[in-house]
Motif scaffolding. Structure first.
Motif, PDB file in Angstrom:
ATOM      1  N   GLY A   1       0.802  -1.213   0.000  1.00 54.15           N
ATOM      2  CA  GLY A   1       0.000   0.000   0.000  1.00 54.15           C
ATOM      3  C   GLY A   1       0.836   1.264   0.000  1.00 54.15           C
ATOM      4  O   GLY A   1       0.521   2.232  -0.698  1.00 54.15           O
ATOM      5  N   VAL A   2       1.920   1.272   0.768  1.00 53.70           N
ATOM      6  CA  VAL A   2       2.814   2.437   0.789  1.00 53.70           C
ATOM      7  C   VAL A   2       3.456   2.635  -0.578  1.00 53.70           C
ATOM      8  O   VAL A   2       3.550   3.765  -1.084  1.00 53.70           O
ATOM      9  CB  VAL A   2       3.887   2.265   1.882  1.00 53.70           C
ATOM     10  CG1 VAL A   2       4.935   3.360   1.771  1.00 53.70           C
ATOM     11  CG2 VAL A   2       3.244   2.294   3.267  1.00 53.70           C
ATOM     12  N   LEU A   3       3.898   1.556  -1.190  1.00 51.21           N
ATOM     13  CA  LEU A   3       4.494   1.655  -2.532  1.00 51.21           C
ATOM     14  C   LEU A   3       3.478   2.182  -3.540  1.00 51.21           C
ATOM     15  O   LEU A   3       3.807   2.993  -4.406  1.00 51.21           O
ATOM     16  CB  LEU A   3       5.012   0.286  -2.974  1.00 51.21           C
ATOM     17  CG  LEU A   3       6.220  -0.259  -2.203  1.00 51.21           C
ATOM     18  CD1 LEU A   3       6.579  -1.656  -2.694  1.00 51.21           C
ATOM     19  CD2 LEU A   3       7.433   0.672  -2.353  1.00 51.21           C
ATOM     20  N   ASP A   4       2.239   1.737  -3.418  1.00 53.22           N
ATOM     21  CA  ASP A   4       1.204   2.198  -4.334  1.00 53.22           C
ATOM     22  C   ASP A   4       0.903   3.675  -4.124  1.00 53.22           C
ATOM     23  O   ASP A   4       0.659   4.407  -5.089  1.00 53.22           O
ATOM     24  CB  ASP A   4      -0.062   1.365  -4.134  1.00 53.22           C
ATOM     25  CG  ASP A   4      -1.160   1.772  -5.088  1.00 53.22           C
ATOM     26  OD1 ASP A   4      -0.895   1.898  -6.298  1.00 53.22           O
ATOM     27  OD2 ASP A   4      -2.305   1.972  -4.627  1.00 53.22           O
ATOM     28  N   ASP A   5       0.927   4.129  -2.879  1.00 51.63           N
ATOM     29  CA  ASP A   5       0.663   5.537  -2.601  1.00 51.63           C
ATOM     30  C   ASP A   5       1.716   6.453  -3.219  1.00 51.63           C
ATOM     31  O   ASP A   5       1.420   7.597  -3.595  1.00 51.63           O
ATOM     32  CB  ASP A   5       0.589   5.769  -1.091  1.00 51.63           C
ATOM     33  CG  ASP A   5      -0.667   5.171  -0.480  1.00 51.63           C
ATOM     34  OD1 ASP A   5      -1.690   5.113  -1.182  1.00 51.63           O
ATOM     35  OD2 ASP A   5      -0.628   4.749   0.691  1.00 51.63           O
ATOM     36  N   PHE A   6       2.952   5.955  -3.314  1.00 52.41           N
ATOM     37  CA  PHE A   6       4.030   6.786  -3.841  1.00 52.41           C
ATOM     38  C   PHE A   6       4.288   6.565  -5.333  1.00 52.41           C
ATOM     39  O   PHE A   6       4.654   7.505  -6.048  1.00 52.41           O
ATOM     40  CB  PHE A   6       5.323   6.527  -3.064  1.00 52.41           C
ATOM     41  CG  PHE A   6       5.365   7.199  -1.718  1.00 52.41           C
ATOM     42  CD1 PHE A   6       5.683   8.546  -1.622  1.00 52.41           C
ATOM     43  CD2 PHE A   6       5.073   6.514  -0.560  1.00 52.41           C
ATOM     44  CE1 PHE A   6       5.718   9.192  -0.398  1.00 52.41           C
ATOM     45  CE2 PHE A   6       5.102   7.134   0.674  1.00 52.41           C
ATOM     46  CZ  PHE A   6       5.427   8.478   0.759  1.00 52.41           C
ATOM     47  N   PHE A   7       4.106   5.332  -5.799  1.00 49.64           N
ATOM     48  CA  PHE A   7       4.495   5.011  -7.179  1.00 49.64           C
ATOM     49  C   PHE A   7       3.322   4.576  -8.043  1.00 49.64           C
ATOM     50  O   PHE A   7       3.520   4.273  -9.220  1.00 49.64           O
ATOM     51  CB  PHE A   7       5.567   3.908  -7.177  1.00 49.64           C
ATOM     52  CG  PHE A   7       6.788   4.258  -6.388  1.00 49.64           C
ATOM     53  CD1 PHE A   7       7.691   5.204  -6.847  1.00 49.64           C
ATOM     54  CD2 PHE A   7       7.024   3.660  -5.163  1.00 49.64           C
ATOM     55  CE1 PHE A   7       8.819   5.533  -6.114  1.00 49.64           C
ATOM     56  CE2 PHE A   7       8.154   3.977  -4.416  1.00 49.64           C
ATOM     57  CZ  PHE A   7       9.052   4.918  -4.885  1.00 49.64           C
ATOM     58  N   ASP A   8       2.106   4.521  -7.495  1.00 50.80           N
ATOM     59  CA  ASP A   8       0.905   4.190  -8.257  1.00 50.80           C
ATOM     60  C   ASP A   8       1.091   2.873  -9.011  1.00 50.80           C
ATOM     61  O   ASP A   8       1.184   2.835 -10.242  1.00 50.80           O
ATOM     62  CB  ASP A   8       0.566   5.321  -9.232  1.00 50.80           C
ATOM     63  CG  ASP A   8      -0.887   5.244  -9.687  1.00 50.80           C
ATOM     64  OD1 ASP A   8      -1.649   4.472  -9.081  1.00 50.80           O
ATOM     65  OD2 ASP A   8      -1.246   5.937 -10.649  1.00 50.80           O
ATOM     66  N   LEU A   9       1.121   1.784  -8.271  1.00 52.20           N
ATOM     67  CA  LEU A   9       1.350   0.469  -8.852  1.00 52.20           C
ATOM     68  C   LEU A   9       0.228   0.081  -9.803  1.00 52.20           C
ATOM     69  O   LEU A   9      -0.900   0.550  -9.698  1.00 52.20           O
ATOM     70  CB  LEU A   9       1.449  -0.584  -7.731  1.00 52.20           C
ATOM     71  CG  LEU A   9       2.567  -0.385  -6.701  1.00 52.20           C
ATOM     72  CD1 LEU A   9       2.491  -1.502  -5.654  1.00 52.20           C
ATOM     73  CD2 LEU A   9       3.933  -0.360  -7.356  1.00 52.20           C
TER      74      LEU A   9
END
Length: 408
Positions: A96-104
């Protein structure tokens, strides 16, 4: 119950303190993504709340593991279950953190969610092996695994889909988990009078505390968002609590054939299965509409858009705060009404639900009547203005505009 609530309080304190820390870190180092077209906020806001909530959850579980009352949850052959829950929660938060920053990509997120659900089902043994409808048992291991995977992924995405307004997911989670805590506690009293502690009661109470600790910084106007890390974590833990009690409770054995069972025989028989869905009626409805809408448009059901229920409430004329409170009201009516089937006559429960839904519907549709009234006033204003202007004209001007006076 007091011990469980104290554990939840510890989660709330840690979640609140860590929320302040993450907010300061996010502001200082500008750890916030750009505002997207579908966002309703207008200023960059950190999305690190999920990390604070995760920390509060871990702290509460760690404290509970040191309390002898919770031995049935942590030590009596359930170590693998707890380990699976912690690993799955960690995976979801990191993703979730990665998605918040990099829009997976949505496929990457879906794979991560399936892996987390698989850890719960395969490693932890948290599977839907029994439906609380007369004790129906799912004998096929693969069927139970598939049903569990689908259920966990759907619940996680339901919470993620409604995460679009300040305090929305946190408040809905507090109401939903609070209702589920009361239900699981009452079931536990009837099924195991000598023990009032279970995984369902611990997880649901802890999530109430964790979300309550985060809500002050997420309340409108929000200083920090929970992000996908937080919303997916909330969904995951609600799924854990639901599966743990749905698969282990048969109402016919809990309630027997006494007066309490006869009082609400049909509703109570289906309550363990319907309650997790009922108290999350808003996320369920939003998720279902989103999936149908996107598939009909030839898109992925996990693609983002700006047509969620909270977007529609804003377009109707509700403020962000009013829209959030309306979501709270819908959730509270269904949650309390579902619990009333457990403790009161059916007529009382149905009357409460019917009356509550009517009030919620009126509050939801109120801006439409206001809008029509304003449109009517706008249309009527030019005519009224013209009438007043004619009234103040001198006689020669009125004669020029009035055929009767012109003929005279």
């Amino acid at each position: 119950m007091i011990v469980t609530l104290l554990v939840a309080l510890s989660g709330a304190v840690v979640s609140f303190l860590m929320s302040i820390v993450m907010w300061r870190v996010g502001i200082r180092y500008r750890l916030y993504p750009e505002i997207r077209d579908r966002d309703v906020h207008t200023r960059p806001t950190p999305r690190l709340g999920g990390i604070a909530m995760y920390t509060g959850l871990l702290t509460a579980l760690l404290i509970a593991s040191q309390i002898p009352y919770f031995r049935v949850v942590f030590y009596e052959g359930n170590q693998r279950q707890i380990i699976a829950i912690l690993i799955a929660a960690t995976l979801i938060v990191v993703m979730g953190v990665l998605d918040d920053f990099f829009d997976l990509d949505w496929t990457t997120k879906l794979i991560g969610q399936v892996i987390a659900a698989g850890l719960l089902a395969w490693l932890g043994g948290l599977q839907i092996t029994q439906l609380p409808i007369g004790g129906v048992t799912i004998t096929s291991t693969w069927s139970a695994l598939a049903l569990t995977l689908v259920g966990v992924v759907v619940v996680m995405n339901m919470m993620n889909f409604i995460d679009g307004l300040d305090g929305l997911v946190a408040g809905v989670a507090i109401i939903a988990n609070g209702a589920f805590f009361l239900y699981s506690y009452m079931v536990l009293q009837l099924s195991s009078p000598s023990s009032y502690f279970s995984l369902a009661t611990l997880v649901s109470a802890t999530m109430v505390g964790v979300c309550a600790g985060f809500l002050p910084l997420n309340w409108h106007p929000a200083r920090m968002f929970m992000g996908d890390a937080g919303s997916l974590l909330v969904g995951l833990m609600f799924a854990v609590a639901s599966i743990s009690i749905v698969s282990s409770v048969d109402p016919t054995t809990v309630f027997g054939n006494g007066v309490q069972f006869q009082r609400a025989q049909f509703a109570t028989a289906f309550l363990p299965l319907l309650l997790p869905v009922a108290i999350m009626i808003v996320p369920v409805l939003d998720f279902g509409l989103a999936v149908v809408r996107r598939i009909a448009a030839g898109k992925s059901p996990f693609s983002a858009d700006r047509k969620h229920l909270h977007h529609r409430l804003l377009d109707m004329g509700h403020s962000r705060l009013h829209a959030t409170l309306i979501f709270y009201a819908w959730t509270a009516v269904i949650s309390v009404g579902s619990l009333l089937f457990f403790v009161a006559d059916q007529i009382v429960a149905w009357s409460f639900i019917g009356g509550g839904l009517l009030v919620c519907a009126i509050a939801t549709l109120a801006p439409l009547s206001h809008r029509k009234r304003r449109e009517y006033e706008v249309q009527a204003k030019p005519l009224a203005t013209t009438t007043r202007e004619i009234a103040v004209l001198d006689p020669l001007d009125r004669a020029a505009t009035n055929p009767k006076e012109r003929s005279a």
